[in-house]
Write an enzyme that holds these catalytic residues in place. Structure first.
Site, short mmCIF file in Angstrom:
data_model
loop_
_atom_site.label_atom_id
_atom_site.label_comp_id
_atom_site.label_asym_id
_atom_site.label_seq_id
_atom_site.Cartn_x
_atom_site.Cartn_y
_atom_site.Cartn_z
N TYR A 1 -11.07 -3.10 3.79
CA TYR A 1 -10.15 -2.62 4.82
C TYR A 1 -10.95 -2.46 6.11
O TYR A 1 -11.80 -1.57 6.21
CB TYR A 1 -9.56 -1.29 4.37
CG TYR A 1 -8.38 -0.76 5.15
CD1 TYR A 1 -8.40 -0.66 6.54
CD2 TYR A 1 -7.24 -0.32 4.50
CE1 TYR A 1 -7.33 -0.15 7.25
CE2 TYR A 1 -6.14 0.19 5.19
CZ TYR A 1 -6.20 0.27 6.56
OH TYR A 1 -5.14 0.77 7.26
N ASP B 1 -4.87 9.87 9.16
CA ASP B 1 -3.51 9.49 9.53
C ASP B 1 -3.02 10.20 10.78
O ASP B 1 -3.27 11.40 10.97
CB ASP B 1 -2.55 9.76 8.37
CG ASP B 1 -2.86 8.92 7.16
OD1 ASP B 1 -3.11 7.71 7.35
OD2 ASP B 1 -2.87 9.45 6.04
N GLU C 1 0.86 -1.18 0.00
CA GLU C 1 0.00 0.00 0.00
C GLU C 1 0.90 1.23 0.00
O GLU C 1 1.67 1.44 0.94
CB GLU C 1 -0.90 -0.01 1.23
CG GLU C 1 -1.93 1.10 1.25
CD GLU C 1 -2.77 1.06 2.52
OE1 GLU C 1 -3.71 1.88 2.61
OE2 GLU C 1 -2.50 0.24 3.42
#
Length: 267
Positions: free
Chosen positions: A168, A55, A44
């Site tokens: 995911y 993030d 990834e």
């Protein structure tokens, strides 16, 4: 069956994440190749973004280092092109929707297809808005990889049924970063996902030890590790490839051992 889904047919998938152009172009290419050669099933690759809302600080700092190195989306495509001279490892991009939108969805997905980028993880593209990109991505054989969280609740069915490639599964609430505890309902969440689709699942957010990777790969079809790997790049700079290789071997060994135990238990 898409190419990404096929990756999960032989073993539990290890999916490491790195930020493109951190610390520079040449090292990123070496990092991807090192990951691929030592047990990564999918890499990834993060396209640096100015406001990466999903993030944590480790990845945010890596984005800033990449910006200091002069990264652009074109740079990231060039990195993949350089990797392709040495490795055909499946690659997916983690990006934020403004990047392919500004680049042009069709142009962006076409370039992904040309370079063998098989999927896109886009944290700020909700299910309700995916149709602006999904038909174009499908046209160019690029999977839109959805995120399902412990609080997705009533949206799980819709997200799962529309998924391609893999799903995911976010291990905990909040942003990325190493954790020692994960959501307690992951087993139930993945069981629920499997009521609606046979698309593989991979758990990410917070995994950083071989033991955690092994545990999560027993629950799901794969494990995703980001911040721990990005931090190794920060620590070792241009020497990072050898450290990523060693780390990947430990993760791969732990996941394979867990799979052997799980298979014996189910025999």
């Amino acid at each position: 069956m898409t190419k990404l889904k096929q990756v999960f047919t032989n073993r539990k998938a290890f999916i490491p994440f790195i930020v493109a152009d951190d610390p520079n172009f040449a090292t990123t290419v070496k990092n991807v190749v090192a990951l691929a050669e030592n047990g990564a099933d999918i890499v990834e690759l993060g396209i640096p973004f100015s406001d990466p809302s999903a993030d944590g600080p480790v990845i945010q700092d890596a984005d800033l280092r990449a910006f200091a190195a002069g990264v652009t989306p074109m740079t990231v495509f060039d990195i993949v092109a350089a990797v392709r001279k040495q490795s055909q490892v499946p690659i997916v991009f983690l990006t934020y929707v403004n990047i392919p939108f500004k680049y042009g969805y069709a142009k962006f997905c076409r370039r992904c297809q040309e370079l063998g980028v098989l999927g896109l993880v886009i944290p700020d593209l909700p299910y309700e808005e995916r149709d602006e990109l999904a038909p174009i991505a499908t046209q160019y054989d690029v999977d839109l990889i959805p995120l399902i969280t412990p609080t997705s609740d009533r949206r799980v069915e819709k997200i799962a049924k529309a998924a391609t490639g893999f799903i995911y599964v976010v291990s905990a609430l909040g942003i990325t970063g190493e954790r020692d505890e994960f959501a307690h309902n992951l087993t139930q969440l993945i069981a629920r996902i499997r009521q609606y689709t046979d698309i593989p699942t991979a758990i990410g957010f917070g995994i950083h030890t071989p033991e955690q990777a092994a545990e999560m790969s027993q629950i799901a079809d794969g494990a995703i590790i980001g911040s721990a790997i990005v931090d190794l790049v920060r620590q070792h700079g241009t020497d990072a490839p050898e450290y990523l290789a060693a780390y990947t071997k430990t993760i791969r060994a732990a996941m394979d051992a867990a799979a052997t135990v799980q298979k014996a238990a189910n025999y």
